[in-house]
Scaffold this active site. Structure first.
Site, PDB file in Angstrom:
ATOM      1  N   HIS A   1      -1.601  -5.484   1.465  1.00 43.93           N
ATOM      2  CA  HIS A   1      -2.811  -6.285   1.252  1.00 43.93           C
ATOM      3  C   HIS A   1      -2.396  -7.664   0.771  1.00 43.93           C
ATOM      4  O   HIS A   1      -1.472  -7.790  -0.039  1.00 43.93           O
ATOM      5  CB  HIS A   1      -3.701  -5.642   0.181  1.00 43.93           C
ATOM      6  CG  HIS A   1      -4.767  -6.577  -0.312  1.00 43.93           C
ATOM      7  ND1 HIS A   1      -5.981  -6.716   0.322  1.00 43.93           N
ATOM      8  CD2 HIS A   1      -4.789  -7.454  -1.347  1.00 43.93           C
ATOM      9  CE1 HIS A   1      -6.705  -7.624  -0.318  1.00 43.93           C
ATOM     10  NE2 HIS A   1      -6.001  -8.092  -1.334  1.00 43.93           N
TER      11      HIS A   1
ATOM     12  N   TYR B   1     -12.020  -3.134  -3.116  1.00 46.93           N
ATOM     13  CA  TYR B   1     -12.552  -3.172  -1.752  1.00 46.93           C
ATOM     14  C   TYR B   1     -14.080  -3.217  -1.734  1.00 46.93           C
ATOM     15  O   TYR B   1     -14.701  -2.845  -0.730  1.00 46.93           O
ATOM     16  CB  TYR B   1     -12.032  -1.966  -0.965  1.00 46.93           C
ATOM     17  CG  TYR B   1     -10.595  -2.133  -0.510  1.00 46.93           C
ATOM     18  CD1 TYR B   1     -10.224  -3.191   0.327  1.00 46.93           C
ATOM     19  CD2 TYR B   1      -9.606  -1.243  -0.917  1.00 46.93           C
ATOM     20  CE1 TYR B   1      -8.910  -3.351   0.745  1.00 46.93           C
ATOM     21  CE2 TYR B   1      -8.281  -1.399  -0.498  1.00 46.93           C
ATOM     22  CZ  TYR B   1      -7.941  -2.455   0.331  1.00 46.93           C
ATOM     23  OH  TYR B   1      -6.642  -2.617   0.751  1.00 46.93           O
TER      24      TYR B   1
ATOM     25  N   PHE C   1     -15.329   2.741   7.233  1.00 50.26           N
ATOM     26  CA  PHE C   1     -13.965   3.131   6.843  1.00 50.26           C
ATOM     27  C   PHE C   1     -13.747   3.098   5.324  1.00 50.26           C
ATOM     28  O   PHE C   1     -12.651   3.421   4.852  1.00 50.26           O
ATOM     29  CB  PHE C   1     -12.926   2.238   7.535  1.00 50.26           C
ATOM     30  CG  PHE C   1     -13.087   0.760   7.270  1.00 50.26           C
ATOM     31  CD1 PHE C   1     -12.578   0.177   6.117  1.00 50.26           C
ATOM     32  CD2 PHE C   1     -13.733  -0.061   8.187  1.00 50.26           C
ATOM     33  CE1 PHE C   1     -12.709  -1.176   5.867  1.00 50.26           C
ATOM     34  CE2 PHE C   1     -13.876  -1.425   7.950  1.00 50.26           C
ATOM     35  CZ  PHE C   1     -13.364  -1.980   6.784  1.00 50.26           C
TER      36      PHE C   1
ATOM     37  N   ASN D   1      -1.660  -0.156   7.493  1.00 54.18           N
ATOM     38  CA  ASN D   1      -1.139  -1.499   7.773  1.00 54.18           C
ATOM     39  C   ASN D   1      -0.338  -2.100   6.619  1.00 54.18           C
ATOM     40  O   ASN D   1      -0.141  -3.312   6.539  1.00 54.18           O
ATOM     41  CB  ASN D   1      -2.266  -2.427   8.247  1.00 54.18           C
ATOM     42  CG  ASN D   1      -3.334  -2.631   7.202  1.00 54.18           C
ATOM     43  OD1 ASN D   1      -3.202  -2.160   6.072  1.00 54.18           O
ATOM     44  ND2 ASN D   1      -4.380  -3.349   7.568  1.00 54.18           N
TER      45      ASN D   1
ATOM     46  N   THR E   1      -5.099  -7.707  10.798  1.00 49.73           N
ATOM     47  CA  THR E   1      -5.443  -6.426  10.161  1.00 49.73           C
ATOM     48  C   THR E   1      -4.979  -5.235  10.998  1.00 49.73           C
ATOM     49  O   THR E   1      -4.436  -4.264  10.475  1.00 49.73           O
ATOM     50  CB  THR E   1      -6.967  -6.357   9.938  1.00 49.73           C
ATOM     51  OG1 THR E   1      -7.370  -7.514   9.198  1.00 49.73           O
ATOM     52  CG2 THR E   1      -7.355  -5.101   9.170  1.00 49.73           C
TER      53      THR E   1
ATOM     54  N   ARG F   1       2.982  -6.686   9.368  1.00 53.25           N
ATOM     55  CA  ARG F   1       2.253  -5.644  10.100  1.00 53.25           C
ATOM     56  C   ARG F   1       2.717  -5.554  11.551  1.00 53.25           C
ATOM     57  O   ARG F   1       2.794  -4.465  12.125  1.00 53.25           O
ATOM     58  CB  ARG F   1       0.752  -5.920  10.022  1.00 53.25           C
ATOM     59  CG  ARG F   1       0.164  -5.659   8.634  1.00 53.25           C
ATOM     60  CD  ARG F   1      -1.234  -6.222   8.502  1.00 53.25           C
ATOM     61  NE  ARG F   1      -1.893  -5.834   7.253  1.00 53.25           N
ATOM     62  CZ  ARG F   1      -3.028  -6.357   6.823  1.00 53.25           C
ATOM     63  NH1 ARG F   1      -3.636  -7.292   7.554  1.00 53.25           N
ATOM     64  NH2 ARG F   1      -3.567  -5.951   5.684  1.00 53.25           N
TER      65      ARG F   1
ATOM     66  N   GLU G   1      -9.027 -11.029  -7.576  1.00 52.48           N
ATOM     67  CA  GLU G   1      -8.156  -9.857  -7.459  1.00 52.48           C
ATOM     68  C   GLU G   1      -7.068  -9.849  -8.537  1.00 52.48           C
ATOM     69  O   GLU G   1      -6.746  -8.793  -9.098  1.00 52.48           O
ATOM     70  CB  GLU G   1      -7.556  -9.791  -6.054  1.00 52.48           C
ATOM     71  CG  GLU G   1      -8.641  -9.478  -5.010  1.00 52.48           C
ATOM     72  CD  GLU G   1      -8.159  -9.526  -3.560  1.00 52.48           C
ATOM     73  OE1 GLU G   1      -8.930  -9.105  -2.687  1.00 52.48           O
ATOM     74  OE2 GLU G   1      -7.019  -9.988  -3.311  1.00 52.48           O
TER      75      GLU G   1
ATOM     76  N   LYS H   1       0.832  -1.198   0.000  1.00 54.97           N
ATOM     77  CA  LYS H   1       0.000   0.000   0.000  1.00 54.97           C
ATOM     78  C   LYS H   1       0.879   1.265   0.000  1.00 54.97           C
ATOM     79  O   LYS H   1       2.101   1.189   0.216  1.00 54.97           O
ATOM     80  CB  LYS H   1      -0.909  -0.037   1.239  1.00 54.97           C
ATOM     81  CG  LYS H   1      -1.916  -1.210   1.228  1.00 54.97           C
ATOM     82  CD  LYS H   1      -2.773  -1.181   2.500  1.00 54.97           C
ATOM     83  CE  LYS H   1      -3.774  -2.315   2.538  1.00 54.97           C
ATOM     84  NZ  LYS H   1      -4.622  -2.280   3.769  1.00 54.97           N
TER      85      LYS H   1
ATOM     86  N   ARG I   1      -1.073 -14.729   4.285  1.00 52.42           N
ATOM     87  CA  ARG I   1      -1.915 -14.070   5.296  1.00 52.42           C
ATOM     88  C   ARG I   1      -1.214 -14.124   6.663  1.00 52.42           C
ATOM     89  O   ARG I   1      -1.235 -13.185   7.433  1.00 52.42           O
ATOM     90  CB  ARG I   1      -3.289 -14.725   5.380  1.00 52.42           C
ATOM     91  CG  ARG I   1      -4.177 -14.476   4.188  1.00 52.42           C
ATOM     92  CD  ARG I   1      -4.702 -13.060   4.116  1.00 52.42           C
ATOM     93  NE  ARG I   1      -5.668 -12.747   5.153  1.00 52.42           N
ATOM     94  CZ  ARG I   1      -6.383 -11.622   5.189  1.00 52.42           C
ATOM     95  NH1 ARG I   1      -6.219 -10.698   4.229  1.00 52.42           N
ATOM     96  NH2 ARG I   1      -7.233 -11.387   6.155  1.00 52.42           N
TER      97      ARG I   1
END
Ligand code: IDP
Ligand code: MG
Length: 149
Positions: free
Chosen positions: A115, A49, A57, A112, A91, A102, A126, A9, A85
């Site tokens: 993704h 998203y 959010f 964070n 998260t 993270r 995706e 990100k 993951r």
């Protein structure tokens, strides 16, 4: 072979963590099969998203993702969706275990860093959203037999 979509990100890019994140995935033994630095359109961010469209959010999240360049990637390897993951961590970075991306580098849930697709079907959706089929490479590392039994 299983594939997943990983995005560094805008905060991860600005923090200079591109190399660190790629290093972790590469050293795990996964193969990087596509990568691009890009400014994300509002349309793409909203589609990506979409599942969070009704969350409070959502608009902040979309504004953040389009605010500066991201690094979009496709990675490949056995069990990669669940494994990445775990490597990414929870998260909320304050709940993420040390040793995760993270957990090691983040504090705020809205900063964070990264993704990672949350399921094999999500990954397929995706990857198709972010990449053209022709952008994906396919290669077997020379060390394949030293990584996989
Ligand atoms: P994930 O990135 O761990 O899969 P999701 O629940 O899918 O987490 O949420 C997508 C992204 O939306 C998160 O990575 C985070 O940046 C943001 N987000 C999720 N929950 C909140 C929240 O409660 N407040 C602010 N941002 C949030
Ligand atoms: Mg998610």
């Amino acid at each position: 072979m299983e594939q997943t979509f990983i995005m560094i990100k805008p905060d991860g890019v600005q923090r200079g963590l591109i190399g660190e994140i790629i290093k972790r995935l590469e050293q795990k033994g996964f193969n990087l099969i596509a990568m691009k630095t890009m400014n994300v359109s509002r349309e793409l961010a909203e589609k990506h998203y979409d599942v969070h469209r009704d969350k409070p959010f959502f608009s902040n999240l979309v504004e953040f993702i389009i605010s500066a360049p991201v690094v979009a990637m496709v990675w490949e390897g056995e069990g990669i969706v669940a494994a990445t993951r775990k490597m990414v961590g929870e998260t909320n970075p304050l709940n993420a275990e040390p040793g995760t991306i993270r957990g090691d580098y983040g504090i705020s849930i809205g900063r964070n860093l990264i993704h990672a697709s949350d399921a094999v079907e999500t990954a397929q959706r995706e990857i198709a959203l972010w990449f053209e089929q022709g952008e994906l490479t396919s290669w077997q590392g020379a060390l394949q037999n030293w990584i996989y039994e």
